[in-house]
Design a protein around this motif. Structure first.
Motif, mmCIF file in Angstrom:
data_model
loop_
_atom_site.group_PDB
_atom_site.id
_atom_site.type_symbol
_atom_site.label_atom_id
_atom_site.label_comp_id
_atom_site.label_asym_id
_atom_site.label_seq_id
_atom_site.Cartn_x
_atom_site.Cartn_y
_atom_site.Cartn_z
ATOM 1 N N LEU A 312 -113.579 -25.057 -27.639
ATOM 2 C CA LEU A 312 -113.320 -25.468 -26.269
ATOM 3 C C LEU A 312 -112.124 -24.716 -25.697
ATOM 4 O O LEU A 312 -112.136 -24.283 -24.530
ATOM 5 C CB LEU A 312 -113.089 -26.982 -26.233
ATOM 6 N N GLY A 313 -111.092 -24.536 -26.523
ATOM 7 C CA GLY A 313 -109.940 -23.762 -26.076
ATOM 8 C C GLY A 313 -110.300 -22.334 -25.727
ATOM 9 O O GLY A 313 -109.843 -21.795 -24.705
ATOM 10 N N TYR A 314 -111.125 -21.698 -26.548
ATOM 11 C CA TYR A 314 -111.522 -20.321 -26.273
ATOM 12 C C TYR A 314 -112.350 -20.221 -24.999
ATOM 13 O O TYR A 314 -112.227 -19.257 -24.230
ATOM 14 C CB TYR A 314 -112.296 -19.744 -27.463
ATOM 15 N N VAL A 315 -113.198 -21.195 -24.751
ATOM 16 C CA VAL A 315 -114.028 -21.164 -23.547
ATOM 17 C C VAL A 315 -113.164 -21.304 -22.299
ATOM 18 O O VAL A 315 -113.270 -20.515 -21.353
ATOM 19 C CB VAL A 315 -115.109 -22.260 -23.602
ATOM 20 N N VAL A 316 -112.272 -22.303 -22.263
ATOM 21 C CA VAL A 316 -111.488 -22.512 -21.047
ATOM 22 C C VAL A 316 -110.432 -21.420 -20.860
ATOM 23 O O VAL A 316 -109.978 -21.183 -19.731
ATOM 24 C CB VAL A 316 -110.830 -23.914 -21.033
#
Length: 526
Positions: A312-316
Motif C-alpha cells: 500500500l505504501g508503494y502504491v500511494v
C-alpha cells in the motif's frame, strides 16, 4: 486528504499504521472504543511476528516485557502428570534469531506499537466510530457517528470479527461457528501458585488453565464454562472462577481475586470471501477468525499487516501500480484458509486430548508454531512465476487469491514446506552474517530493515549489478566466505538475491542477472 485511514487499533491496525507511517504516508487510525483495552486477550508472539516487530525497532522493548520458554505444567483430575515446554532447547541460529515464541499479553504489544506510532507523530483517535462509507475511483469517504467525515485515498478495515466495514461492504464472512460459549476467560490475581509455569488442569469435566504474565501479579484464566441446572452457560464472574478452580484443581489453597476482562469465547471459523473491495481492504480478524489452537490469531493479523504495509505504501508513493494490491489477497487468503483448517483440526484434537492424562492443549499443536515456514511460492511476486510479465498487473479491485499467469504451482494445503531448508522465491528470507563495509559485525536482518527492497550481491562477480539501482533498492555486497548465507538461500557460487520490503525473497538470479532484477522492479509498474 488522509492517504490511508485505518479502522481498528488492535495489533493488526497498529502494525499496519507503523509500517505506513515510517514510509512517510499520511495515516489516521480510528477506533470506536473509548479507552485502550486492558484485557490480556492474545498472549504469544511467534518467531515470525518477532522478526516483523523487530524490523519496526521493537525487539528490545518486547524482550524486556515478555518471556520465552514457559513450561506447561499439566494435571489430570487434580493430580500432577508432567511438565513440557514446546520450545525446549530452541536456540538462535544464523538464519533464525528468534527461535521461540514470546509470552506477553496483547495489551503490552499494543502499548508498544502505539508508542512506536507516536514516534511518527500519529495517535490513535479513540471513541471514533465509523458508521458508513462510500468510495469511487478517486478515494473513500468514511462517515462517523458524531457526524464527521474523513476522506482518504484508501481505507483498511482492522476492526475485528464483527467488522462494521465488512458489513457495510456486504462481503460474505464464509464459515460457521458454535452458538454457545465453549470457554470463559478473565484476568485474575492468584496466590498459592508457582508463576514459573502455565498450569493446566484437565479431566472428564473439561479444562481449567492459569497462565502467568511476567512482571505482574495477573494471570490469564481460561476454563470450560460453568452451567446452571438447566445446562445453560453462566456468565463469567470472580465467584464463578473460584468455583471452577475448586472443581478442576481440587485445591483449597488457591486464592483468586481482582477479576477483570470477564469474557466468553465461542468457536468461530470464518473467512471473508474477498480481502479487497476497490479502495477498501480487510486485514486480521476482520478478514478471518479461527480457533485458538496454536496461538495464531494475533500473529496472523500482524503478518497480514506486514504484507500489506509495503504494498500500500508503494502504491500511494507512486513506486508501484495499484494492481500490486491484488497480490495482498493472492498471498494472504491461502494462508488464512490454511490457518482455519489447521486450527480447527487442532481444536478438535484438544477437545479429545483434555480427556487423556498428560496431553491437553499440546494435542492441538499445528505443524509450524513459529510462522517461519509461511511463504508465497505460488504468488505472481515470486520471481520465475510471472514469466517476465507484468508483476503488478492492472487493478481490478478484486482478486481470486490464485496466480493469474497459468502457473502450475498453486497455493498449497499448507505453507511452504521449509523452515530450515534453502529459501526459494516467495519464502521468508533467512537471516545471516553480513559485515558492514568497514568489517563491523552485522546481520542481514539489520540491512533488510526499512521500507526498501534489498539486492544482495554474493561474490565479486555480482558487484557490478549493484551499481546505479533505483532509490527504493538497497545494494548490499556480501562475500560470505564460509557460505553461511549461500546455504540458507540454496546458492552455490556468485549470485543476486532480491528481497522484498517484507523480508520475503522476490527472486534469485545469477550474478550476471541485473537485467532480470531491473525487469522485476519495472514490472511493479511505478
Amino acid at each position: 486528504m488522509t492517504t490511508v485511514l485505518i479502522v481498528g487499533a488492535g495489533p493488526t491496525g497498529l502494525t499496519l499504521a507503523c509500517g505506513l507511517a515510517r514510509q512517510g504516508v499520511a495515516v489516521r487510525v480510528i477506533d470506536r472504543a473509548r479507552a485502550h483495552p486492558t484485557g490480556s486477550r492474545g498472549k504469544t508472539l511467534n518467531p515470525r511476528s518477532l522478526e516483523v516487530l523487530a524490523d519496526l525497532g521493537l525487539a528490545g522493548p518486547l524482550a524486556a516485557a515478555g518471556r520465552t520458554h514457559l513450561p506447561f505444567r499439566k494435571y489430570f483430575e487434580g493430580a500432577f502428570v508432567n511438565e513440557t515446554e514446546p520450545f525446549a532447547g530452541a536456540l538462535p541460529s544464523a538464519a533464525t534469531p528468534y527461535p521461540a515464541s514470546l509470552w506477553l499479553p496483547q495489551t503490552r504489544v499494543e502499548r508498544l506499537l502505539r508508542e512506536r506510532l507516536a514516534g511518527y507523530g500519529v495517535a490513535v483517535e479513540q471513541a471514533t466510530a465509523l458508521t458508513g462509507l462510500r468510495q469511487d475511483g478517486a478515494g473513500v469517504e468514511a462517515r462517523l457517528a458524531d457526524g464527521g467525515r474523513i476522506a482518504a485515498e484508501y481505507l483498511v478495515a482492522c476492526d475485528g470479527g464483527r467488522s462494521t466495514v465488512r458489513g457495510l461492504l456486504g462481503i460474505p464472512f464464509v464459515g460457521d461457528g458454535d452458538p454457545e460459549p465453549v470457554m470463559v476467560c478473565g484476568d485474575v490475581e492468584v496466590e498459592g501458585l508457582d508463576p514459573g509455569a502455565w498450569h493446566q488442569w484437565f479431566g472428564p469435566r473439561g479444562a481449567f488453565m492459569l497462565c502467568p504474565f511476567p512482571g505482574t501479579r495477573r494471570w490469564q484464566l481460561q476454563s470450560s464454562p460453568e452451567r446452571d441446572a438447566g445446562g445453560r452457560v453462566l456468565a463469567p464472574s470472580l465467584e464463578g472462577f473460584r468455583r471452577l478452580a475448586a472443581l478442576h484443581t481440587g485445591r483449597t489453597d488457591l486464592r483468586l481475586s481482582s477479576a477483570t476482562w470477564l469474557s466468553t469465547w465461542r468457536v468461530n471459523v470464518r473467512v471473508a470471501e474477498r480481502f479487497r473491495e476497490g479502495r477498501v481492504l480487510l486485514a486480521g480478524d476482520c478478514a478471518h477468525v479461527h480457533p485458538t489452537a496454536g496461538g495464531l490469531g494475533m500473529n496472523t493479523g500482524i503478518q497480514d499487516a506486514w504484507n500489506l504495509a509495503w504494498k500500500l505504501g508503494y502504491v500511494v508513493r507512486g513506486l508501484a501500480a495499484p494492481g500490486l494490491l491484488d497480490t495482498y489477497q493472492e498471498e494472504r487468503l491461502p494462508i488464512a484458509v490454511w490457518t482455519l483448517d489447521v486450527t480447527s483440526a487442532g481444536m478438535a484434537a484438544v477437545a479429545e486430548g483434555i480427556t487423556v492424562p498428560g496431553t491437553g492443549v499440546e494435542a492441538g499443536r499445528v505443524g509450524d508454531l513459529t510462522g517461519l515456514s509461511l511463504g508465497y511460492r505460488w504468488s505472481r511476486l515470486a520471481g520465475g512465476t510471472h514469466r517476465g510479465g507484468d508483476v503488478a498487473g492492472r487493478s481490478s479491485g478484486r482478486s481470486s487469491g490464485r496466480p493469474s499467469d497459468g502457473s502450475s504451482e498453486r497455493a498449497p494445503d499448507g505453507p511452504s514446506d521449509r523452515v530450515d531448508g534453502p529459501a526459494r522465491a516467495g519464502d521468508r528470507a533467512p537471516d545471516g552474517p553480513c559485515p558492514g563495509p568497514d568489517g563491523t559485525p552485522s546481520r542481514l536482518f539489520e540491512r533488510f530493515a526499512g521500507d526498501r527492497f534489498t539486492l544482495l550481491g554474493l561474490g565479486a562477480s555480482a558487484r557490478p549489478a549493484l551499481a546505479g539501482l533505483p532509490g527504493h533498492v538497497r545494494p548490499v555486497p556480501l562475500d560470505d566466505p564460509d557460505a553461511t548465507v549461500r546455504r540458507a538461500y540454496g546458492i552455490t557460487g556468485d549470485a543476486l538475491v532480491l528481497v522484498r520490503p517484507d523480508n520475503h525473497v522476490a527472486l534469485i538470479a545469477p550474478a550476471t542477472g541485473r537485467a532480470e532484477v531491473l525487469g522485476y522492479l519495472a514490472a511493479l509498474g511505478g
